[in-house]
Design a protein around this motif. Structure first.
Motif, PDB file in Angstrom:
ATOM      1  N   TYR A 177      14.944 -11.625  31.917  1.00  0.00           N
ATOM      2  CA  TYR A 177      15.151 -10.436  31.104  1.00  0.00           C
ATOM      3  C   TYR A 177      16.600 -10.368  30.640  1.00  0.00           C
ATOM      4  N   SER A 178      16.786 -10.006  29.392  1.00  0.00           N
ATOM      5  CA  SER A 178      18.122  -9.724  28.866  1.00  0.00           C
ATOM      6  C   SER A 178      17.983  -8.500  27.965  1.00  0.00           C
ATOM      7  N   PRO A 179      18.839  -7.494  28.145  1.00  0.00           N
ATOM      8  CA  PRO A 179      18.700  -6.272  27.329  1.00  0.00           C
ATOM      9  C   PRO A 179      18.749  -6.567  25.834  1.00  0.00           C
ATOM     10  N   LEU A 180      19.638  -7.485  25.425  1.00  0.00           N
ATOM     11  CA  LEU A 180      19.748  -7.788  24.000  1.00  0.00           C
ATOM     12  C   LEU A 180      18.486  -8.462  23.472  1.00  0.00           C
ATOM     13  N   LEU A 181      17.987  -9.455  24.214  1.00  0.00           N
ATOM     14  CA  LEU A 181      16.766 -10.139  23.774  1.00  0.00           C
ATOM     15  C   LEU A 181      15.581  -9.185  23.773  1.00  0.00           C
ATOM     16  N   ALA A 182      15.550  -8.271  24.750  1.00  0.00           N
ATOM     17  CA  ALA A 182      14.442  -7.310  24.797  1.00  0.00           C
ATOM     18  C   ALA A 182      14.455  -6.420  23.556  1.00  0.00           C
ATOM     19  N   ARG A 183      15.655  -6.019  23.157  1.00  0.00           N
ATOM     20  CA  ARG A 183      15.765  -5.163  21.971  1.00  0.00           C
ATOM     21  C   ARG A 183      15.300  -5.926  20.733  1.00  0.00           C
ATOM     22  N   LEU A 184      15.734  -7.169  20.627  1.00  0.00           N
ATOM     23  CA  LEU A 184      15.328  -7.983  19.478  1.00  0.00           C
ATOM     24  C   LEU A 184      13.819  -8.257  19.503  1.00  0.00           C
ATOM     25  N   THR A 185      13.287  -8.484  20.705  1.00  0.00           N
ATOM     26  CA  THR A 185      11.842  -8.723  20.830  1.00  0.00           C
ATOM     27  C   THR A 185      11.058  -7.526  20.326  1.00  0.00           C
ATOM     28  N   ARG A 186      11.481  -6.342  20.751  1.00  0.00           N
ATOM     29  CA  ARG A 186      10.745  -5.149  20.338  1.00  0.00           C
ATOM     30  C   ARG A 186      10.841  -4.934  18.833  1.00  0.00           C
ATOM     31  N   LEU A 187      12.022  -5.212  18.265  1.00  0.00           N
ATOM     32  CA  LEU A 187      12.182  -5.083  16.816  1.00  0.00           C
ATOM     33  C   LEU A 187      11.261  -6.058  16.091  1.00  0.00           C
ATOM     34  N   ARG A 188      11.248  -7.309  16.565  1.00  0.00           N
ATOM     35  CA  ARG A 188      10.437  -8.349  15.921  1.00  0.00           C
ATOM     36  C   ARG A 188       8.956  -8.043  16.041  1.00  0.00           C
ATOM     37  N   VAL A 189       8.547  -7.654  17.241  1.00  0.00           N
ATOM     38  CA  VAL A 189       7.132  -7.351  17.459  1.00  0.00           C
ATOM     39  C   VAL A 189       6.704  -6.191  16.576  1.00  0.00           C
ATOM     40  N   GLY A 190       7.567  -5.179  16.488  1.00  0.00           N
ATOM     41  CA  GLY A 190       7.235  -4.015  15.661  1.00  0.00           C
ATOM     42  C   GLY A 190       7.113  -4.393  14.204  1.00  0.00           C
ATOM     43  N   MET A 191       8.025  -5.242  13.735  1.00  0.00           N
ATOM     44  CA  MET A 191       7.978  -5.647  12.328  1.00  0.00           C
ATOM     45  C   MET A 191       6.717  -6.438  12.033  1.00  0.00           C
ATOM     46  N   ARG A 192       6.383  -7.376  12.929  1.00  0.00           N
ATOM     47  CA  ARG A 192       5.188  -8.201  12.702  1.00  0.00           C
ATOM     48  C   ARG A 192       3.927  -7.356  12.762  1.00  0.00           C
ATOM     49  N   ALA A 193       3.902  -6.440  13.734  1.00  0.00           N
ATOM     50  CA  ALA A 193       2.693  -5.635  13.905  1.00  0.00           C
ATOM     51  C   ALA A 193       2.423  -4.801  12.668  1.00  0.00           C
ATOM     52  N   SER A 194       3.491  -4.246  12.111  1.00  0.00           N
ATOM     53  CA  SER A 194       3.271  -3.406  10.937  1.00  0.00           C
ATOM     54  C   SER A 194       2.977  -4.241   9.708  1.00  0.00           C
ATOM     55  N   ARG A 195       3.431  -5.492   9.717  1.00  0.00           N
ATOM     56  CA  ARG A 195       3.260  -6.326   8.529  1.00  0.00           C
ATOM     57  C   ARG A 195       1.879  -6.986   8.466  1.00  0.00           C
ATOM     58  N   ALA A 196       1.392  -7.442   9.590  1.00  0.00           N
ATOM     59  CA  ALA A 196       0.202  -8.297   9.506  1.00  0.00           C
ATOM     60  C   ALA A 196      -0.898  -7.947  10.507  1.00  0.00           C
ATOM     61  N   GLY A 197      -0.768  -6.820  11.167  1.00  0.00           N
ATOM     62  CA  GLY A 197      -1.817  -6.446  12.114  1.00  0.00           C
ATOM     63  C   GLY A 197      -1.896  -7.376  13.311  1.00  0.00           C
ATOM     64  N   ARG A 198      -0.781  -8.054  13.611  1.00  0.00           N
ATOM     65  CA  ARG A 198      -0.766  -8.966  14.745  1.00  0.00           C
ATOM     66  C   ARG A 198      -0.025  -8.314  15.911  1.00  0.00           C
ATOM     67  N   GLU A 199       0.147  -9.093  16.967  1.00  0.00           N
ATOM     68  CA  GLU A 199       0.942  -8.674  18.110  1.00  0.00           C
ATOM     69  C   GLU A 199       0.298  -7.533  18.875  1.00  0.00           C
ATOM     70  N   GLY A 200      -0.936  -7.177  18.519  1.00  0.00           N
ATOM     71  CA  GLY A 200      -1.544  -6.008  19.139  1.00  0.00           C
ATOM     72  C   GLY A 200      -1.623  -6.094  20.650  1.00  0.00           C
ATOM     73  N   LEU A 201      -1.746  -7.288  21.179  1.00  0.00           N
ATOM     74  CA  LEU A 201      -1.945  -7.423  22.621  1.00  0.00           C
ATOM     75  C   LEU A 201      -0.661  -7.247  23.418  1.00  0.00           C
ATOM     76  N   ARG A 202       0.462  -7.665  22.888  1.00  0.00           N
ATOM     77  CA  ARG A 202       1.673  -7.636  23.708  1.00  0.00           C
ATOM     78  C   ARG A 202       2.696  -6.598  23.271  1.00  0.00           C
ATOM     79  N   ALA A 203       2.424  -5.951  22.137  1.00  0.00           N
ATOM     80  CA  ALA A 203       3.421  -5.034  21.603  1.00  0.00           C
ATOM     81  C   ALA A 203       3.767  -3.923  22.586  1.00  0.00           C
ATOM     82  N   ALA A 204       2.784  -3.451  23.336  1.00  0.00           N
ATOM     83  CA  ALA A 204       3.020  -2.317  24.217  1.00  0.00           C
ATOM     84  C   ALA A 204       3.426  -2.741  25.629  1.00  0.00           C
ATOM     85  N   LEU A 205       3.528  -4.047  25.872  1.00  0.00           N
ATOM     86  CA  LEU A 205       3.835  -4.511  27.226  1.00  0.00           C
ATOM     87  C   LEU A 205       5.323  -4.381  27.529  1.00  0.00           C
ATOM     88  N   PRO A 206       5.671  -4.071  28.766  1.00  0.00           N
ATOM     89  CA  PRO A 206       7.087  -4.078  29.120  1.00  0.00           C
ATOM     90  C   PRO A 206       7.652  -5.492  29.061  1.00  0.00           C
TER      91      PRO A 206
END
Lengths: 336, 94
Positions: A177-206
């Motif tokens: 775990y790294s706080p910076l990578l976690a922040r970037l991961t959440r940003l990326r996952v959010g962008m992809r999820a809103s763009r293409a309906g993907r990431e649904g399985l892991r977007a909400a995971l810690p």
């Protein structure tokens, strides 16, 4: 050639060992920034001298503890035969030391940046730490990439065993775990999820951390499979672009409910509803080496697999997939 | 804070000396080998640490051998050369 899995081990935010992983308890986000608890490596203090551990960072400690547990599971002493290779795979590698070194440069300049932080940030240091601590002199490699680090690393393991370069591969997948990578991961996952309906399985995971290790040997004789491997084997590693729905169709084991499929990565939401699809990310969290957790789950889930087989399918960027065809040992038991 | 205590705190923090406090470090004990058990990588870090915290350059291996003999020796080395260079980070005065 198949990869015989003679020993396994895992640890992570869920705890240490297969029992903790297979318990299946959802991983809670216990910190305000959405991360799960840190993996506990305190057991290393009972196995190695404090001086040996002093310069080993958290990433390498996870790797070291998990490697020792995998060797123990395989019935191999803590100083394994010298003709053992090491392959360590990771999404980001030792992220915390890397950022510490960068911070050191920003704070003090190039001349006075911390040499210790630099030494810990070198990508192959965790694998080298394993080699030095376990007195292994075989080849030692690190694979670090966002998509399919586990499948890529297993391909290298298969190549080494096929060539006869080593008799055994200590294969590890680690991410911290790294706080910076976690922040970037959440940003990326959010962008992809809103763009293409993907990431649904892991977007909400810690966002989590952890390690999985396998002791691998070559399994060239298919007929002798029964009882030979303690945990089972990885029959094949396949890459494809499978229309985002099915595993690659050249696995020869059928799909759509005939064989369970463990899903990880940027999975399209609609996949979840198909028969036979499993997603156990809620146990190990959002982590780049998810496919390794899926593989160890499939190998160790007792009679949970109808035919003792499973596919571990990771979805990467651009609709690409990597699939592990996993087969349990015939004398398979439950968690160890 | 005296220089010896400051040095010990820096050693513990920067060299990750786990499970010990400043009071556990003997001022006269060797830093390397049987003493604190530091190694060559620690020596490089210590060289950089002394320069950025105290503005003192350890120029070569002979100077390092003298300075890194013990906390007392390092404190003495720093005290006689302090102020040669500006500190790169928070020094004793802060």
């Amino acid at each position: 050639m198949k990869l015989a899995v003679d020993g396994t081990a895992c640890l992570g935010s869920f705890g240490t060992g297969m029992e903790a992983l297979l318990r299946g308890a959802p991983l809670p986000a216990v910190h305000a920034d959405g991360r799960a608890v840190a993996a506990d490596t305190s057991a290393l203090k009972a196995r190695l001298p404090a001086r040996a551990l002093r310069q080993i960072d958290h990433f390498s400690r996870m790797a070291l503890l998990c490697a020792l547990n995998a060797l123990e599971d395989a019935g191999i002493p803590e100083s394994p035969p010298r003709d053992t290779g090491i392959i360590l795979v990771s999404g980001y590698g030792p992220a915390t030391p890397t950022f510490e070194f960068q911070d050191s440069i920003l704070a003090y300049g190039e001349i006075l940046a911390s040499p210790l932080a630099f030494s810990r940030s070198v990508q192959n240091i965790p694998a080298a730490t394993l080699a030095v601590t376990l007195h292994l002199v075989g080849p030692c490699a690190t694979v670090c990439r966002g998509d399919f680090p586990v499948a890529d690393g297993l391909c290298i393991a298969r190549q080494w065993l096929e060539e006869g370069r080593v008799e055994r591969v200590l294969f590890g997948a680690v991410d911290e775990y790294s706080p910076l990578l976690a922040r970037l991961t959440r940003l990326r996952v959010g962008m992809r999820a809103s763009r293409a309906g993907r990431e649904g399985l892991r977007a909400a995971l810690p966002v989590s951390e952890g390690a999985v290790f396998f002791c691998l040997t070559a399994d060239k004789d298919i007929s002798a499979f029964a009882g030979k491997c303690r945990r089972g084997c990885i029959e094949d590693i396949l890459f494809g672009r499978a229309g985002n729905i099915d595993p690659p169709d050249n696995t020869g084991v059928g799909t759509r409910g005939e064989v369970p499929v463990f899903l990880s990565g940027a999975v399209p939401r609609r996949l979840r509803a198909l028969p036979g699809m499993r997603h156990v990310g809620h146990v190990y969290g959002n982590i780049p080496i998810a496919q390794a957790f899926d593989a160890i789950s499939a190998l160790s889930c007792g009679n949970g697999l109808p035919a003792g087989r499973a596919l571990c399918l990771a979805h990467g960027t651009g609709g690409r997939t990597a699939c592990l065809h996993v087969r349990q040992a015939e004398n398979r038991g439950g968690a160890s | 804070m005296d220089i010896r205590t400051a040095l010990k705190q820096e050693l513990i923090k920067e060299l990750r000396l786990e499970d010990i406090g400043p009071e556990d470090i003997d001022n006269a004990a060797p830093l390397f080998g049987e003493g604190l058990g530091l190694d060559s990588l620690d020596a490089v870090e210590l060289t950089v640490l002394v320069q950025r915290r105290f503005g003192v350059i350890i120029e070569d291996i002979d100077a390092a051998r003298e300075a890194f003999a013990s906390v007392d020796a390092l404190a003495g080395y720093i005290e006689t050369r302090k102020g040669e260079l500006p500190c790169a980070g928070p020094g004793l005065s802060q």
